[in-house]
Design a protein around this motif. Structure first.
Motif, PDB file in Angstrom:
ATOM      1  N   LEU A 429       0.838  -1.194   0.000  1.00 16.67           N
ATOM      2  CA  LEU A 429       0.000   0.000   0.000  1.00 16.67           C
ATOM      3  C   LEU A 429       0.881   1.255   0.000  1.00 16.67           C
ATOM      4  O   LEU A 429       0.608   2.225  -0.721  1.00 16.67           O
ATOM      5  CB  LEU A 429      -0.919  -0.013   1.218  1.00 16.67           C
ATOM      6  CG  LEU A 429      -2.058   1.006   1.274  1.00 16.67           C
ATOM      7  CD1 LEU A 429      -2.917   0.947   0.027  1.00 16.67           C
ATOM      8  CD2 LEU A 429      -2.902   0.777   2.517  1.00 16.67           C
ATOM      9  N   ALA A 430       1.953   1.227   0.786  1.00 14.75           N
ATOM     10  CA  ALA A 430       2.897   2.346   0.782  1.00 14.75           C
ATOM     11  C   ALA A 430       3.540   2.506  -0.591  1.00 14.75           C
ATOM     12  O   ALA A 430       3.720   3.633  -1.081  1.00 14.75           O
ATOM     13  CB  ALA A 430       3.968   2.119   1.853  1.00 14.75           C
ATOM     14  N   ALA A 431       3.873   1.378  -1.231  1.00 14.83           N
ATOM     15  CA  ALA A 431       4.472   1.438  -2.565  1.00 14.83           C
ATOM     16  C   ALA A 431       3.501   2.062  -3.569  1.00 14.83           C
ATOM     17  O   ALA A 431       3.906   2.855  -4.433  1.00 14.83           O
ATOM     18  CB  ALA A 431       4.875   0.040  -3.018  1.00 14.83           C
ATOM     19  N   ALA A 432       2.216   1.721  -3.455  1.00 16.98           N
ATOM     20  CA  ALA A 432       1.220   2.293  -4.367  1.00 16.98           C
ATOM     21  C   ALA A 432       1.105   3.800  -4.181  1.00 16.98           C
ATOM     22  O   ALA A 432       0.969   4.551  -5.159  1.00 16.98           O
ATOM     23  CB  ALA A 432      -0.133   1.629  -4.137  1.00 16.98           C
ATOM     24  N   ILE A 433       1.169   4.265  -2.941  1.00 17.43           N
ATOM     25  CA  ILE A 433       1.116   5.706  -2.679  1.00 17.43           C
ATOM     26  C   ILE A 433       2.302   6.408  -3.328  1.00 17.43           C
ATOM     27  O   ILE A 433       2.154   7.470  -3.962  1.00 17.43           O
ATOM     28  CB  ILE A 433       1.080   5.970  -1.161  1.00 17.43           C
ATOM     29  CG1 ILE A 433      -0.232   5.444  -0.555  1.00 17.43           C
ATOM     30  CG2 ILE A 433       1.231   7.461  -0.868  1.00 17.43           C
ATOM     31  CD1 ILE A 433      -0.267   5.468   0.961  1.00 17.43           C
ATOM     32  N   LEU A 434       3.498   5.809  -3.210  1.00 13.66           N
ATOM     33  CA  LEU A 434       4.699   6.413  -3.801  1.00 13.66           C
ATOM     34  C   LEU A 434       4.661   6.384  -5.328  1.00 13.66           C
ATOM     35  O   LEU A 434       5.017   7.372  -5.980  1.00 13.66           O
ATOM     36  CB  LEU A 434       5.945   5.684  -3.289  1.00 13.66           C
ATOM     37  CG  LEU A 434       6.297   5.913  -1.815  1.00 13.66           C
ATOM     38  CD1 LEU A 434       7.453   5.014  -1.410  1.00 13.66           C
ATOM     39  CD2 LEU A 434       6.662   7.378  -1.572  1.00 13.66           C
ATOM     40  N   VAL A 435       4.225   5.250  -5.892  1.00 17.25           N
ATOM     41  CA  VAL A 435       4.156   5.150  -7.354  1.00 17.25           C
ATOM     42  C   VAL A 435       3.144   6.150  -7.909  1.00 17.25           C
ATOM     43  O   VAL A 435       3.399   6.837  -8.914  1.00 17.25           O
ATOM     44  CB  VAL A 435       3.787   3.709  -7.774  1.00 17.25           C
ATOM     45  CG1 VAL A 435       3.443   3.648  -9.259  1.00 17.25           C
ATOM     46  CG2 VAL A 435       4.931   2.756  -7.459  1.00 17.25           C
ATOM     47  N   SER A 436       2.000   6.246  -7.252  1.00 15.20           N
ATOM     48  CA  SER A 436       0.986   7.204  -7.691  1.00 15.20           C
ATOM     49  C   SER A 436       1.525   8.633  -7.626  1.00 15.20           C
ATOM     50  O   SER A 436       1.334   9.426  -8.569  1.00 15.20           O
ATOM     51  CB  SER A 436      -0.262   7.068  -6.818  1.00 15.20           C
ATOM     52  OG  SER A 436      -1.192   8.092  -7.084  1.00 15.20           O
ATOM     53  N   ALA A 437       2.215   8.979  -6.547  1.00 13.93           N
ATOM     54  CA  ALA A 437       2.779  10.329  -6.422  1.00 13.93           C
ATOM     55  C   ALA A 437       3.808  10.596  -7.509  1.00 13.93           C
ATOM     56  O   ALA A 437       3.864  11.700  -8.077  1.00 13.93           O
ATOM     57  CB  ALA A 437       3.407  10.498  -5.037  1.00 13.93           C
ATOM     58  N   PHE A 438       4.629   9.594  -7.827  1.00 13.97           N
ATOM     59  CA  PHE A 438       5.641   9.759  -8.873  1.00 13.97           C
ATOM     60  C   PHE A 438       4.996   9.990 -10.240  1.00 13.97           C
ATOM     61  O   PHE A 438       5.405  10.883 -11.000  1.00 13.97           O
ATOM     62  CB  PHE A 438       6.541   8.518  -8.921  1.00 13.97           C
ATOM     63  CG  PHE A 438       7.555   8.538 -10.028  1.00 13.97           C
ATOM     64  CD1 PHE A 438       8.630   9.418  -9.983  1.00 13.97           C
ATOM     65  CD2 PHE A 438       7.427   7.703 -11.115  1.00 13.97           C
ATOM     66  CE1 PHE A 438       9.574   9.444 -11.012  1.00 13.97           C
ATOM     67  CE2 PHE A 438       8.357   7.723 -12.150  1.00 13.97           C
ATOM     68  CZ  PHE A 438       9.424   8.598 -12.096  1.00 13.97           C
ATOM     69  N   LEU A 439       3.950   9.202 -10.542  1.00 13.90           N
ATOM     70  CA  LEU A 439       3.267   9.355 -11.835  1.00 13.90           C
ATOM     71  C   LEU A 439       2.565  10.707 -11.938  1.00 13.90           C
ATOM     72  O   LEU A 439       2.557  11.336 -12.997  1.00 13.90           O
ATOM     73  CB  LEU A 439       2.274   8.216 -12.026  1.00 13.90           C
ATOM     74  CG  LEU A 439       2.871   6.816 -12.173  1.00 13.90           C
ATOM     75  CD1 LEU A 439       1.771   5.768 -12.222  1.00 13.90           C
ATOM     76  CD2 LEU A 439       3.750   6.726 -13.417  1.00 13.90           C
TER      77      LEU A 439
END
Length: 528
Positions: A429-439
């Motif tokens: 879930l933390a990884a998804a938050i970071l990936v979404s922020a990067f995109l």
């Protein structure tokens, strides 16, 4: 033994017998103000030149009333007033806690900014067809939803804001507006129907619609009542309202079609009401059932984040791009609900406050960019930095905020949600938050490079080569004031986050332990 016919009845158990403190009227005055001003604007409907001034004055009053209510609640705790003097659960209660009060204030600030922007954006025809009365009705529904203590009246306020939003959506009667309104209406009416079905099932189980009464009775009914299924139905209904995956497709199909002011109101406010209702029901009323459904909510959160981020990357229309940013933000808030700890809920509340301000401002940026470039297309825009440097600087700051980059407001909610995810071991879930922020950062960097930094059509001509600079456009206060004000708020929140961090943490603690909320409704036999 029979009671004598002339014996006085004891009404203290059913009715409020003493006048409430004057400060407690702050719970209902914001809603009454908006309904009253809507009626006044209808009475002067032929004098449209008066509408803007009346509406802006009313929205300033709304901000002041909501600020007073927030101060009242932060100092004295949750406050309740009951309609018709009937004590809960017989009477309809308005109950304001920190969560509801701070959301109402943020919504009022966003509405004031949009109302000022509308002085430029909405022409005489739009005012004649009722923009400002619709705006007052919309804010009555939004404020009522944040402050009601009765779950059926939460449904009623949803209906109020939906009716006004339909009117705002088709203002102008363009074919694309009608098409967007049809998609918006069908999906929202389905969500509203699911909400009403859930309310009916809830009343059949609990025999009450008062939220405080439900919160104190839920523990005793968990062994005998299908509360998990009921909670799932509420989550589905509110997910549709909030545009969460997989029921999010109505938002990018409709939010880009109305006037930019209307899009700003919708993007800043309406989806947050769905999140507000979801947090109120899942965290305060049915926390055990939310825990059972947490994995489903978490998966929906991840997919909502990624759909929003990838959708933003794929857009050429700047208005549709902002719509996908709204969706991505909903995914972040859902992540806080899925985790469910006070720290995670605090992060979700913080993100909602950030999103109300930032998404409203980003739609105003889109409107001004479209005005300067005479197109909504990123491929057709260019040279905005040279034409409007101050506007470009504000847009750059807002892009940083929406991306979650320091030192702007979007950083702190994402940090809170990341920490809450890692605290429970939900690394994915933390990884998804970071990936979404990067995109999202890539999507907004693309917007800035194409629309602002890239030379416009005039650059590269012989005139430009000769060194003649393009004249900057004059700054209109109706654009600069709301956009500048919202930008300043994102900067202040980013640089001095402690007050809102404290508010969100206290609000989350009040949802997790609603004893003060329940006591404000039932304690003492008064209106407090």
């Amino acid at each position: 033994m029979a009671t004598p016919a002339n014996a006085p009845a004891d009404l203290s158990a059913a009715l409020v017998l003493s006048a409430p403190p004057l400060a407690d009227w702050l719970v209902v005055l914001p809603v009454a103000l908006m309904i009253g001003l809507g009626a006044v604007l209808m009475m002067v409907r032929k004098s449209v030149r008066l509408h803007g001034g009346i509406a802006i004055a009313g929205l300033v009053m709304l901000v002041l009333l909501d600020a007073g209510l927030l101060w009242r609640v932060s100092v004295h705790g949750p406050v309740t007033m009951v309609m018709g003097r009937w004590l809960p659960p017989f009477g309809i209660a308005f109950t304001a806690d920190l969560f509801g009060a701070v959301m109402a204030l943020s919504a009022a600030i966003a509405a004031l900014a949009a109302g000022v922007f509308a002085l430029w954006d909405i022409d005489a025809s739009g005012r004649r067809y009722g923009f400002y009365p619709f705006l007052m009705l919309l804010m009555a529904g939004v404020t009522g939803a944040f402050l009601t203590g009765d779950i059926f009246n939460l449904y009623v306020w949803f209906e109020v804001l939906l009716i006004s939003s339909f009117g705002l959506l088709i203002l102008g009667s363009q074919p694309e507006q009608i098409d967007g309104a049809l998609k918006y209406a069908i999906l929202n009416l389905i969500g509203t129907t699911l909400f009403l079905i859930a309310v009916g099932a809830l009343y059949a189980i609990f025999g009450t619609l008062n939220m405080a009464d439900i919160a104190r009775k839920a523990a005793g009914l968990r062994e005998t009542a299908p509360l998990t299924g009921l909670t799932a139905l509420f989550i589905l209904a509110f997910a549709m309202k909030a545009a969460a995956f997989p029921v999010n497709f109505w938002l990018p199909a409709s939010y880009h079609t109305p006037r930019v002011t209307v899009s700003a109101l919708f993007g800043g406010l309406l989806t947050k009401i769905g999140i507000y209702a979801l947090i109120r029901v899942a965290i305060m009323l049915f926390p055990v059932e939310r825990e059972a459904l947490s994995l489903v909510v978490a998966i929906s959160a991840v997919l909502t984040m990624l759909v929003g981020a990838f959708g933003a990357l794929a857009q050429n229309d700047i208005r549709r791009l902002v719509g996908y940013l709204v969706i991505a933000g909903i995914g972040n808030m859902l992540a806080g609900v899925a985790i469910g700890t006070p720290a995670a809920v605090s992060g979700a509340i913080l993100y909602a406050l950030h999103s109300v301000v930032t998404m409203t401002a980003l739609y105003l940026v889109a409107g001004q960019a479209g005005r300067l470039g005479s197109t909504w297309s990123l491929t057709g825009l260019g040279g905005l930095y040279r034409r409007a440097p101050w506007f470009s600087a504000a847009a750059f700051l807002l892009f940083l905020a929406a991306s979650g980059l320091p030192p702007l407001s979007g950083l702190w909610p994402k940090v809170a949600l990341l920490k809450a995810s890692l605290d429970i071991g939900a690394w994915w879930l933390a990884a998804a938050i970071l990936v979404s922020a990067f995109l999202i950062t890539l999507a907004l960097a693309r917007v800035f490079l194409l629309a602002f930094w890239r030379p416009g059509p005039e650059i590269g001509t012989e005139v430009a080569d000769a060194g003649e600079s393009q004249a900057a456009d004059p700054v209109d206060w109706r654009i600069a004031l709301p956009l500048g004000g919202l930008t300043v708020l994102t900067v202040l929140f980013g640089l001095m986050p402690e007050p809102l961090l404290d508010l969100s943490q206290t609000a989350a603690a009040g949802l997790a332990e609603p004893a003060a909320y329940i006591h404000s409704v039932f304690g003492g036999g008064t209106a407090r």
